[in-house]
Motif scaffolding. Structure first.
Motif, PDB file in Angstrom:
ATOM      1  N   ASN A 120       3.426   9.281   2.169  1.00 27.37           N
ATOM      2  CA  ASN A 120       2.171   8.665   2.584  1.00 27.37           C
ATOM      3  C   ASN A 120       2.151   7.182   2.215  1.00 27.37           C
ATOM      4  O   ASN A 120       1.218   6.698   1.563  1.00 27.37           O
TER       5      ASN A 120
ATOM      6  N   ARG B 202       2.409   3.123   3.360  1.00 33.18           N
ATOM      7  CA  ARG B 202       2.278   2.086   4.374  1.00 33.18           C
ATOM      8  C   ARG B 202       2.945   0.839   3.796  1.00 33.18           C
ATOM      9  O   ARG B 202       2.609   0.397   2.707  1.00 33.18           O
TER      10      ARG B 202
ATOM     11  N   ARG C 209      -3.701   5.837   1.426  1.00 35.19           N
ATOM     12  CA  ARG C 209      -2.235   5.778   1.481  1.00 35.19           C
ATOM     13  C   ARG C 209      -1.742   4.916   0.338  1.00 35.19           C
ATOM     14  O   ARG C 209      -2.480   4.102  -0.209  1.00 35.19           O
TER      15      ARG C 209
END
Length: 143
Positions: free
Chosen positions: A22, A24, A121
């Motif tokens: 998860n 980014r 995230r």
């Protein structure tokens, strides 16, 4: 300081693990240095997690850690997967975490990451030579 065990990782490529952890990615440096970096046969390891008691720059942190500074990206992602939804655990979800990781050319890079309470995230970037880490930041290293 506290310690955490990470399991063996037989094959790892960051691009293939972003969703599971998860994560980014922010900026251009992480993709350039790490997105397609492969790691294989990374054995089980014990990692140390330190909390900075005051503001600090990379130089004194690296001097204190010495040869223990660099960890494997595969092991970092194992930690991230354990807290992929912001669960409590060894990583800080209400502030900055940093790790020193060797890129595909063997150069030590500073990777910083924090849980995004809005995005839900892990937000990750290569910090370059960012000046000062805040008091309370977690530093992940080998033991």
């Amino acid at each position: 300081m506290h310690t955490v065990q990470v399991e063996q990782v037989e094959r790892f490529v960051a691009r293939e693990q972003l969703e599971a952890a998860n994560v980014r990615v922010h900026g251009e440096d992480f993709p350039r240095f790490f997105l397609d970096k492969g790691e294989e046969n990374r054995g089980r390891a014990t990692l140390a997690i330190y909390r900075l008691e005051g503001e600090a720059t990379n130089a004194p942190i690296l001097a204190d850690l010495g040869d223990r500074a660099a960890i494997f990206l595969a092991h970092l992602f194992e930690l991230l997967k354990g807290q992929a939804r912001g669960e409590s655990g060894p990583l800080r979800t209400n502030g900055v975490n940093i790790a020193y990781i060797r890129d595909h050319d063997g150069q030590l890079q500073v990777v910083n990451f924090a849980w995004g309470s809005g995005s839900k995230r892990w937000n990750m970037a290569v910090a370059g030579h960012w000046g000062e880490w805040p008091k309370g930041a977690y530093v992940i290293s080998c033991i």
